[in-house]
Design an enzyme around this catalytic site. Structure first.
Site, PDB file in Angstrom:
ATOM      1  N   HIS A 156       0.831  -1.217   0.000  1.00 15.76           N
ATOM      2  CA  HIS A 156       0.000   0.000   0.000  1.00 15.76           C
ATOM      3  C   HIS A 156       0.867   1.270   0.000  1.00 15.76           C
ATOM      4  O   HIS A 156       0.491   2.277   0.613  1.00 15.76           O
ATOM      5  CB  HIS A 156      -0.965   0.024   1.181  1.00 15.76           C
ATOM      6  CG  HIS A 156      -1.979  -1.075   1.178  1.00 15.76           C
ATOM      7  ND1 HIS A 156      -3.227  -0.944   0.635  1.00 15.76           N
ATOM      8  CD2 HIS A 156      -1.918  -2.348   1.646  1.00 15.76           C
ATOM      9  CE1 HIS A 156      -3.907  -2.073   0.788  1.00 15.76           C
ATOM     10  NE2 HIS A 156      -3.130  -2.945   1.387  1.00 15.76           N
ATOM     11  N   ASN A 209     -10.370  -2.723   2.377  1.00 15.20           N
ATOM     12  CA  ASN A 209     -10.048  -2.744   0.949  1.00 15.20           C
ATOM     13  C   ASN A 209     -11.311  -2.499   0.134  1.00 15.20           C
ATOM     14  O   ASN A 209     -12.409  -2.487   0.681  1.00 15.20           O
ATOM     15  CB  ASN A 209      -9.477  -4.117   0.549  1.00 15.20           C
ATOM     16  CG  ASN A 209      -8.002  -4.261   0.903  1.00 15.20           C
ATOM     17  OD1 ASN A 209      -7.305  -3.267   1.123  1.00 15.20           O
ATOM     18  ND2 ASN A 209      -7.529  -5.491   0.937  1.00 15.20           N
ATOM     19  N   HIS A 266      -3.984   1.250  12.065  1.00 12.56           N
ATOM     20  CA  HIS A 266      -3.779   0.007  12.813  1.00 12.56           C
ATOM     21  C   HIS A 266      -5.132  -0.515  13.285  1.00 12.56           C
ATOM     22  O   HIS A 266      -5.898   0.233  13.889  1.00 12.56           O
ATOM     23  CB  HIS A 266      -2.865   0.302  14.013  1.00 12.56           C
ATOM     24  CG  HIS A 266      -2.683  -0.851  14.952  1.00 12.56           C
ATOM     25  ND1 HIS A 266      -2.668  -2.158  14.530  1.00 12.56           N
ATOM     26  CD2 HIS A 266      -2.500  -0.884  16.299  1.00 12.56           C
ATOM     27  CE1 HIS A 266      -2.493  -2.945  15.583  1.00 12.56           C
ATOM     28  NE2 HIS A 266      -2.391  -2.204  16.657  1.00 12.56           N
TER      29      HIS A 266
END
Ligand code: HDE
Length: 713
Positions: free
Chosen positions: A90, A163, A354
């Site tokens: 990414h 995603n 995170h």
């Protein structure tokens, strides 16, 4: 530090329309760090004013440079250290600020404060990304897109790191480094960039059948979105929500784009990668600057705890989705992106997501991929951002107070007061103290799930069916979506040098998804077609399509935010342009004037029109549709210009809506193009605009696709 002016028309204050009186905690906080040098002296980092920024300190005009030159040394040293490691996956991405607002209290499902107060505008920062390519790679490559959202809630940061596809390639985190090594450029020559079309990727996925479902998604049009705002987003894993009574449900998170879901065609994606590698980030930036804010609805699929085993797949298996026809997506709020970052590095590059950034009321499931991610994200920030203080960076700081006994380490910002950096203590009154669980405002407590099991390295048998949902996805595609998937596999596998890898993919994987898919790909890549479809997984069962999986069912029905190229030349008809522009404005769409060069054009009515770009500078692939106004002189110029003819032909080949007014109809005859539901002509703009808008709302004229095979790309 001085307060800088804010960007364009956007406002982080958190409303659909700019509302400068509505205060936003994150904006206020970031303002304290924003720097504006307008009207200020140039200084060193310690504030000493610099008189000469052109010449280093030397012994005479032609002599050696002196070590004494602290200004030169500071400047060069800083420059030498400007780069941080890019994200291992990414790396290529773009970000934006915005806000989230819940529709209604969700207290029966969760005690999370930001999902329970519809009047609250929770600031967010979102980063979209590709996975495989490095930081400087192209936006439009075939790849999964990251969709990472940081909610700065009053109870701490919540990161939903998802995603644009609802499943993943592998089931267990221990396979992630293997998968990423396989998809990344090959190690000996670092080729190819931003692509999965190479041996190591197909070697891995053909050996790992659990990847079949996700690979099918990446071979579909979902892997080449037109723009970030036309993508769905998914949390992928099953999460938990926990309410104030401690009752838990399983949830899957979904982002549904208000603009609808639509994609590039493959030829466009490849050309854009060269003509405008920044295509996606540019659109996001420009849309926000002009106040056309991208929006998504957040939704959840909710599964009661007692229904955990009610499906023919395992909720903990991240290669499976819950069909929306089985469990509908319940809309719970809306995300609006309304402010561009001031500085790419400080915000988009330094933002640290995170999964473990979570708030009371949301919790994890035991999905083994999710569990591994809980370790990985902090670990990676330690390297990327140089130590454990990355949450003190302005873009990462929570908007709520945060206190603990963690101390020191590189680049510590906080000046902690007090003498006790341990707990319990009696020296500083025992502060900061634990916030035990209370009915509403307590600290985070993990859901006390009962587990009785042995400590083993073993995959659950319930994770064993790798093909049923690939079959479901395939069966849910429209005919043209299936054709694109066949083309994508054929393209990718034709780049695989080793024949045994091509064969394995066809015979071991595709044949278990669909016989026709396997056969057609086999024929395209020189592999012997499989004799018959192997019956793996639930192949024997009849597959009932899931309409929610086909992009054909996910259009918005309007043309809001779509972009139209208007081809002009000297003598162009003003009235056609005026009619188009007012209609597009009414529909929330936009246009750009495109001419043979950027030199001003004189219209038939004598107006001087300044083109936004030349035809070469902004090819038709950068637009959703094409409009050619009338005006004999202008059309004669276009008819004699090969670039103009190619512009039209390419838009036609890419199945776009094209409107030709008056004499512009001659362009279609010259190119021998057959009129259809999207190639429209009329005496003037009025005669064509209704059909043009209808065709644009369909995004592509799919019926035209078979007719374009003979047109050169
Ligand atoms: Fe990630 N992933 N990931 N991932 N991921 C990273 O974190 C990782 C996975 C996703 O814009 C890294 O800060 C492991 C699934 C996004 O900054 C790293 C596993 C999903 C982003 C990492 C996965 C994602 C990342 C690299 C398997 C969708 C970009 C740099 C166990 C649900 C976030 C970084 C941004 C980034 C690890 C699988 C989404 C290395 C170990 C599944 C959107 O920590």
């Amino acid at each position: 530090m001085d307060m800088p002016p804010k960007h364009g028309t956007s406002d982080l204050a958190g409303t659909d329309t700019p509302d400068r009186n509505n205060k936003n905690a994150k904006l206020d906080q970031l303002d304290a760090y924003r720097e504006d040098a307008t009207g200020q002296d140039l200084t060193t980092n310690t504030g000493t004013r610099i008189a000469d920024n052109q010449n280093s300190l030397k012994v005479g005009e032609r002599g050696p440079t002196l070590l004494e030159d602290f200004i030169l040394r500071e400047k060069i040293t800083h420059f030498d250290h400007e780069r941080i490691p890019e994200r291992v996956v990414h790396a290529r991405g773009a970000g934006a600020h915005g806000f989230f607002q819940a529709y209604a209290p969700l207290s029966e499902l969760t005690k999370a404060d930001f999902l329970n107060d519809p009047s609250k505008k929770t600031p967010v920062f979102v980063r979209f990304s590709t996975v495989q390519g490095p930081r400087g790679s192209a936006d439009t490559v075939r790849d999964v897109r990251g969709f990472a959202v940081k909610f700065y809630t009053d109870e701490g940061n919540f990161d939903l790191v998802g995603n644009n596809m609802p499943v993943f390639f592998i089931q267990d985190a221990i396979k992630f480094p293997d998968f990423v090594h396989a998809v990344k450029p090959e190690p000996h020559n670092e080729i190819p960039t931003g692509q999965s079309a190479h041996d190591t990727f197909w070697d891995f996925v053909s050996l790992v059948p659990e990847s079949a479902h996700m690979v099918l998604w990446t071979m579909s049009d979902r892997a080449i979105p037109v723009t970030y705002r036309a993508m769905e987003g998914f949390g992928v894993h099953t999460f938990r929500m926990v309410n104030a009574e401690g009752k838990s449900v399983f949830v899957k998170f979904h982002w549904k784009p208000v603009s609808g879901v639509f994609s590039l065609v493959w030829d466009e994606a490849q050309k854009l990668a060269g003509k405008d590698p920044d295509f996606h980030r540019r659109q996001l930036w420009e849309d926000i600057e002009k106040g056309d804010y991208p929006q998504w609805e957040l939704g959840v699929q909710v599964v009661a705890e007692e229904d955990e085993h009610a499906f023919d797949f395992d909720l903990l298996d991240p290669t499976k989705l819950i069909p929306e026809e089985l469990v509908p997506v319940r809309p719970i709020g809306k995300l609006t992106l309304n402010r561009n970052p001031d500085n790419f590095f400080a915000e988009t590059e330094q933002v640290a997501f995170h999964l473990g950034h979570i708030v009371p009321g949301i919790d994890f499931s035991n999905d083994p991929l999710l569990q591994g991610r809980l370790f990985s994200y902090t670990d990676t920030q330690l390297l990327r951002l140089g130590g454990p203080n990355f949450n003190e960076l302005p873009i990462n700081r929570p908007v709520c107070p945060f206190h603990n006994n963690q101390r020191d380490a590189p680049h510590r910002q906080t000046i902690n007061r007090g003498r006790a950096s341990y707990e319990p203590n009696s020296i500083d009154g025992g502060w900061p103290k634990e916030a035990p669980e209370a009915p509403s405002k307590g600290g985070f407590t993990s859901y006390p799930e009962a587990i009785s099991a042995q400590k083993i390295r073993q995959r659950s048998a319930s994770f064993g069916d790798h093909f049923s949902q690939a079959q479901l996805f395939w069966a849910s595609m429209s005919a043209h979506e299936q054709a694109h998937i066949i083309n994508a596999y054929s393209f990718e596998l034709s780049k695989v040098e080793r024949m045994h890898i091509r064969e394995r993919q066809v015979h071991e994987i595709l044949a278990n998804i669909d016989a026709d898919l396997a056969r057609q790909v086999a024929l395209n890549i020189g592999v012997k077609p499989p004799a018959e479809q192997a019956k793996k997984g639930a192949a024997a069962k009849a597959v009932k399509p899931s309409p929610a999986l086909s992009q054909m069912n996910l259009l918005s029905g309007n043309i809001k935010s779509r972009k139209v190229a208007v081809l002009i030349a000297n003598g162009v008809n003003d009235a056609d342009i005026d009619s188009l522009v007012s209609r597009l404005q009414a529909e929330g769409a936009s246009h750009k004037l495109i001419a043979p060069s950027v030199a001003p054009v004189t219209s038939a009515g004598g107006k001087s029109l300044v083109p936004d770009a030349s035809m070469e500078g902004m090819p038709s692939i950068a637009f959703d549709a094409l409009f050619v106004p009338g005006g004999k002189a202008a059309v004669d110029v276009l008819l004699a210009n090969g670039t103009a003819l190619h512009y039209l032909l390419e838009a036609y080949k890419h199945l776009k809506a094209i409107a030709l007014c008056g004499d512009a109809g001659d362009l279609a005859s010259q190119l021998r193009l057959e009129m259809d539901a999207g190639l429209l002509s009329a005496a003037d703009a009025h005669g064509v605009l209704d059909a043009f808008v209808t065709a644009m709302a369909q995004h592509r004229v799919w019926a035209r696709e078979p007719k374009t095979a003979a047109i050169p790309a």
